[in-house]
Motif scaffolding. Sequence first.
Motif, mmCIF file in Angstrom:
data_model
loop_
_atom_site.group_PDB
_atom_site.id
_atom_site.type_symbol
_atom_site.label_atom_id
_atom_site.label_comp_id
_atom_site.label_asym_id
_atom_site.label_seq_id
_atom_site.Cartn_x
_atom_site.Cartn_y
_atom_site.Cartn_z
ATOM 1 N N ARG A 1 0.803 -1.233 0.000
ATOM 2 C CA ARG A 1 0.000 0.000 0.000
ATOM 3 C C ARG A 1 0.828 1.272 0.000
ATOM 4 O O ARG A 1 0.383 2.310 -0.475
ATOM 5 C CB ARG A 1 -0.864 0.024 1.271
ATOM 6 N N GLU A 2 2.037 1.192 0.586
ATOM 7 C CA GLU A 2 2.846 2.411 0.762
ATOM 8 C C GLU A 2 3.062 3.118 -0.569
ATOM 9 O O GLU A 2 3.127 2.496 -1.625
ATOM 10 C CB GLU A 2 4.212 2.074 1.369
ATOM 11 N N ASP A 3 3.229 4.428 -0.474
ATOM 12 C CA ASP A 3 3.474 5.249 -1.646
ATOM 13 C C ASP A 3 4.761 4.807 -2.353
ATOM 14 O O ASP A 3 5.719 4.373 -1.708
ATOM 15 C CB ASP A 3 3.605 6.713 -1.203
ATOM 16 N N ALA A 4 4.760 4.950 -3.675
ATOM 17 C CA ALA A 4 5.953 4.569 -4.452
ATOM 18 C C ALA A 4 7.161 5.434 -4.095
ATOM 19 O O ALA A 4 8.297 5.082 -4.422
ATOM 20 C CB ALA A 4 5.653 4.656 -5.942
ATOM 21 N N LYS A 5 6.914 6.565 -3.430
ATOM 22 C CA LYS A 5 8.022 7.428 -3.011
ATOM 23 C C LYS A 5 8.364 7.230 -1.526
ATOM 24 O O LYS A 5 9.154 7.988 -0.970
ATOM 25 C CB LYS A 5 7.666 8.897 -3.264
ATOM 26 N N SER A 6 7.768 6.233 -0.898
ATOM 27 C CA SER A 6 7.985 6.034 0.538
ATOM 28 C C SER A 6 9.371 5.439 0.801
ATOM 29 O O SER A 6 10.046 4.938 -0.096
ATOM 30 C CB SER A 6 6.922 5.072 1.090
ATOM 31 N N GLY B 1 17.746 -4.016 -4.847
ATOM 32 C CA GLY B 1 17.654 -4.629 -6.176
ATOM 33 C C GLY B 1 16.288 -5.202 -6.503
ATOM 34 O O GLY B 1 16.126 -5.882 -7.509
ATOM 35 N N GLY B 2 15.308 -4.923 -5.652
ATOM 36 C CA GLY B 2 13.948 -5.351 -5.947
ATOM 37 C C GLY B 2 13.178 -4.238 -6.655
ATOM 38 O O GLY B 2 13.703 -3.153 -6.892
ATOM 39 N N HIS B 3 11.939 -4.529 -7.027
ATOM 40 C CA HIS B 3 11.074 -3.544 -7.653
ATOM 41 C C HIS B 3 9.850 -3.362 -6.768
ATOM 42 O O HIS B 3 9.379 -4.318 -6.168
ATOM 43 C CB HIS B 3 10.606 -4.001 -9.035
ATOM 44 N N TYR B 4 9.344 -2.135 -6.732
ATOM 45 C CA TYR B 4 8.192 -1.868 -5.872
ATOM 46 C C TYR B 4 6.964 -1.564 -6.717
ATOM 47 O O TYR B 4 7.052 -0.832 -7.708
ATOM 48 C CB TYR B 4 8.494 -0.687 -4.940
ATOM 49 N N ILE B 5 5.834 -2.123 -6.328
ATOM 50 C CA ILE B 5 4.564 -1.791 -6.981
ATOM 51 C C ILE B 5 3.605 -1.271 -5.919
ATOM 52 O O ILE B 5 3.288 -1.985 -4.954
ATOM 53 C CB ILE B 5 3.914 -3.019 -7.664
#
Length: 375
Positions: A215-220, A230-234
Amino acid sequence: MRAVAMFPAEKKIRLVERPAPVVKSADQVRLRMLEVGVCGTDHEIARFEYGTPPAGEPYLVIGHESLGQVVEVGGDVTELKAGDLVVTTVRRPCNRPECRPCQHRRPDYCVTGAYTERGIKGLHGFMTEEVVDEARNMHLVPPAIADVAVLTEPLTIAEKALDELAPVLTRMPWIDPTKEEKRGLNAVVLGAGPVGLLGALALLVRGFDTWVYSREDAKSARAAWIESVGGHYIQSSAVPVGQLGKQVGNVDLILEATGSAALSTAALPSIGANGVMILTGVPGGVAEVSIDAQRIMRDLVLENQLIYGTVNAGPRAFQHAIEDLAKFEARWPKQVRALITGRFPPENIGDVLAGKDAIKSVIKFSDASLGGRRG
Ligand SMILES: [Zn+2]
Ligand SMILES: [Zn+2]
């Protein structure tokens, strides 16, 4: 000695004074507790929704995510000595003759439900100054990872899940288990709590292209943490959980770490061809969730999919967690330490349980005394 205790009848959590435990048999070890992590289970216990004191006792000493230091060993203990750092397992066998898993010392697979768990169900936990347990329930921790070893127990959830996944992956002969960096498999972790973030690291060291969905913001800060390892966040508001494939490609693995039945079932259509979904959360809600059973069954069959749940952990998962923490520490020292967001004295347990934004809060009883080990 001090201990943090939950009183179910009074609905109170407070410090109590208890007699220090003593070594009563030759296979036992006495530990000085250094750190004890606080997790969602402790929050549930603190809301008096979960947790059972030992039979006949008014309270339960909580705490199951521990790091201790050996003070004294029984006469038969050869594998541990004073000064060693150890993490102690949580679940104990039901001791019923008909329970083959428990007879085999794998109470994480107990079939009677009569198992006990330190700090959760029928046995006092580790949030206290000293603890006695059998040496066979303890896992030696190298001093190099002392700073982060309290994360061992929460990491065992992903470790058991991935131990169980290993034989599943061997059904696909084009995946070479020895070439971790070239697996070419996509994994999505649902949830960015400690179990999810530790699970993401465990997937990354195994060469999975790893995504975390939360849920967290992509800028969090959490999103930044995930990118930094090295992971990706959605961000969940950007992509419906049932359409993860659009962003990820074939979703080979979903590791669920949210405890939300609604989110998990909505994610089912995202499982890719030959994909696996592993559930680790325990939903607390009572609301019904509807699913498209026709589609789910069709996908499961036509795409060789697999869904399984996993709870607690056995000795191998603890061993693997300790080995992985050493790998994490070598690769991402700053990020692994950042998972422990605060260390507090036991007197502050009320504030810790009331706090929300922490990734992992730890109750600190004492510092390791490593000086004597080097001589
Ligand atoms: Zn926990
Ligand atoms: Zn059993």
